[in-house]
Motif scaffolding. Structure first.
Motif, PDB file in Angstrom:
ATOM      1  N   ALA A 136      14.605 -16.673   2.431  1.00 32.19           N
ATOM      2  CA  ALA A 136      14.724 -15.436   2.126  1.00 32.19           C
ATOM      3  C   ALA A 136      13.406 -14.355   0.998  1.00 32.19           C
ATOM      4  O   ALA A 136      13.460 -13.315   1.593  1.00 32.19           O
ATOM      5  CB  ALA A 136      16.209 -15.174   2.186  1.00 32.19           C
ATOM      6  N   PHE A 137      12.601 -15.019   0.366  1.00 32.17           N
ATOM      7  CA  PHE A 137      12.283 -14.257  -0.579  1.00 32.17           C
ATOM      8  C   PHE A 137      11.010 -14.008  -0.353  1.00 32.17           C
ATOM      9  O   PHE A 137      10.976 -12.622  -0.006  1.00 32.17           O
ATOM     10  CB  PHE A 137      12.133 -14.993  -1.598  1.00 32.17           C
ATOM     11  N   GLN A 138      10.558 -14.178   1.343  1.00 27.81           N
ATOM     12  CA  GLN A 138       9.620 -14.604   1.981  1.00 27.81           C
ATOM     13  C   GLN A 138      10.043 -13.349   2.555  1.00 27.81           C
ATOM     14  O   GLN A 138       8.886 -12.091   2.478  1.00 27.81           O
ATOM     15  CB  GLN A 138       8.443 -15.574   2.661  1.00 27.81           C
ATOM     16  N   GLY A 139      11.327 -13.234   3.204  1.00 27.24           N
ATOM     17  CA  GLY A 139      11.110 -12.201   4.712  1.00 27.24           C
ATOM     18  C   GLY A 139      11.478 -11.041   3.777  1.00 27.24           C
ATOM     19  O   GLY A 139      11.217  -9.813   4.036  1.00 27.24           O
ATOM     20  N   PHE A 140      12.170 -10.728   1.901  1.00 27.81           N
ATOM     21  CA  PHE A 140      12.546  -9.637   1.264  1.00 27.81           C
ATOM     22  C   PHE A 140      10.581  -9.268   0.924  1.00 27.81           C
ATOM     23  O   PHE A 140      11.188  -7.742   1.458  1.00 27.81           O
ATOM     24  CB  PHE A 140      12.857 -10.090   0.331  1.00 27.81           C
ATOM     25  N   VAL A 141      10.377  -9.941   0.951  1.00 22.81           N
ATOM     26  CA  VAL A 141       8.875  -8.520   0.083  1.00 22.81           C
ATOM     27  C   VAL A 141       7.903  -8.189   1.918  1.00 22.81           C
ATOM     28  O   VAL A 141       7.716  -7.251   1.363  1.00 22.81           O
ATOM     29  CB  VAL A 141       8.038  -9.832  -0.788  1.00 22.81           C
ATOM     30  N   ALA A 142       7.870  -9.119   2.440  1.00 23.06           N
ATOM     31  CA  ALA A 142       7.942  -8.740   4.230  1.00 23.06           C
ATOM     32  C   ALA A 142       8.519  -7.569   4.592  1.00 23.06           C
ATOM     33  O   ALA A 142       7.501  -6.249   5.006  1.00 23.06           O
ATOM     34  CB  ALA A 142       7.571 -10.285   4.721  1.00 23.06           C
ATOM     35  N   GLY A 143      10.159  -7.693   4.756  1.00 17.73           N
ATOM     36  CA  GLY A 143      10.656  -6.252   5.172  1.00 17.73           C
ATOM     37  C   GLY A 143      10.096  -4.931   4.036  1.00 17.73           C
ATOM     38  O   GLY A 143       9.863  -3.870   4.193  1.00 17.73           O
ATOM     39  N   LEU A 144      10.575  -5.051   2.432  1.00 16.04           N
ATOM     40  CA  LEU A 144      10.000  -4.395   1.713  1.00 16.04           C
ATOM     41  C   LEU A 144       8.717  -3.164   2.295  1.00 16.04           C
ATOM     42  O   LEU A 144       8.400  -2.590   2.005  1.00 16.04           O
ATOM     43  CB  LEU A 144      10.114  -4.639  -0.004  1.00 16.04           C
ATOM     44  N   LYS A 145       7.297  -4.930   2.041  1.00 16.31           N
ATOM     45  CA  LYS A 145       6.333  -4.042   2.287  1.00 16.31           C
ATOM     46  C   LYS A 145       6.262  -2.628   2.746  1.00 16.31           C
ATOM     47  O   LYS A 145       5.764  -1.495   3.369  1.00 16.31           O
ATOM     48  CB  LYS A 145       5.434  -5.276   1.952  1.00 16.31           C
ATOM     49  N   SER A 146       6.359  -3.085   4.783  1.00 14.30           N
ATOM     50  CA  SER A 146       6.985  -2.695   6.236  1.00 14.30           C
ATOM     51  C   SER A 146       7.438  -1.686   5.617  1.00 14.30           C
ATOM     52  O   SER A 146       7.167  -0.121   6.345  1.00 14.30           O
ATOM     53  CB  SER A 146       7.208  -3.330   6.791  1.00 14.30           C
ATOM     54  N   GLN A 183       0.805  -1.116   0.309  1.00 16.15           N
ATOM     55  CA  GLN A 183      -0.010  -0.299  -0.302  1.00 16.15           C
ATOM     56  C   GLN A 183       0.987   1.415   0.155  1.00 16.15           C
ATOM     57  O   GLN A 183       0.917   1.913   0.846  1.00 16.15           O
ATOM     58  CB  GLN A 183      -0.937   0.161   1.166  1.00 16.15           C
ATOM     59  N   ALA A 184       1.601   1.740  -0.838  1.00 19.14           N
ATOM     60  CA  ALA A 184       2.488   2.338  -1.200  1.00 19.14           C
ATOM     61  C   ALA A 184       2.592   2.715  -2.545  1.00 19.14           C
ATOM     62  O   ALA A 184       2.309   2.243  -3.096  1.00 19.14           O
ATOM     63  CB  ALA A 184       3.410   2.633  -0.505  1.00 19.14           C
TER      64      ALA A 184
END
Length: 140
Positions: A124-134, A11-12
């Motif tokens: 690692a990929f799931q962590g990347f997209v979650a971190g980017l989203k946050s 949401q950005a």
């Protein structure tokens, strides 16, 4: 061929997400698998990615595609295409946000020999997209 993929809706604005993505110095603050990114994330630039999955090892890549606010591709591997990794970051505006996808494909004749040494990058990929989203959804 071996591949990994993860997606999320952020949401950005695409511009905000792109600003976070192209600020390599900040990656360790929001990507749980990143130790550091050396180099400037820009068209044709060479980077070195250091990850917690392979501590102390640099992964040299080149920014081979760079379409601001839409798509970026990093390519690395061995000479003559013996082994190749292509990581694509895609932003696709949706009704109320942006669908972000991280996708990496490994290929080449040496994949059979090297493939077993590639760690499972799913989390690692799931962590990347979650971190980017946050990070992208934070105000400011």
């Amino acid at each position: 061929m071996k591949e990994y993929k993860a997606s999320t809706t952020i949401q950005a604005s695409p511009e905000r997400i792109w600003a976070v993505l192209t600020d390599g110095g900040s990656w360790p603050q929001w990507d749980p698998s990143c130790d550091k990114i050396e180099g400037r994330i820009a068209p044709g630039e060479k980077l070195k990615a250091f990850t917690k999955l392979s501590p102390g090892r640099a992964f040299p890549v080149k920014v081979t595609e760079f379409v601001p606010n839409q798509k970026m591709t990093w390519t690395g591997g061995m000479p003559l295409g013996l082994f190749k990794g292509v990581r694509t970051f895609t932003l696709a505006p949706q009704g109320n946000g942006v669908e972000f996808t991280l996708h990496e494909v490994f290929s080449g004749p040496m994949l059979a020999l090297i493939g077993g040494s590639i760690p499972d990058m799913t989390s690692a990929f799931q962590g990347f997209v979650a971190g980017l989203k946050s990070r992208a959804e934070k105000p400011g």
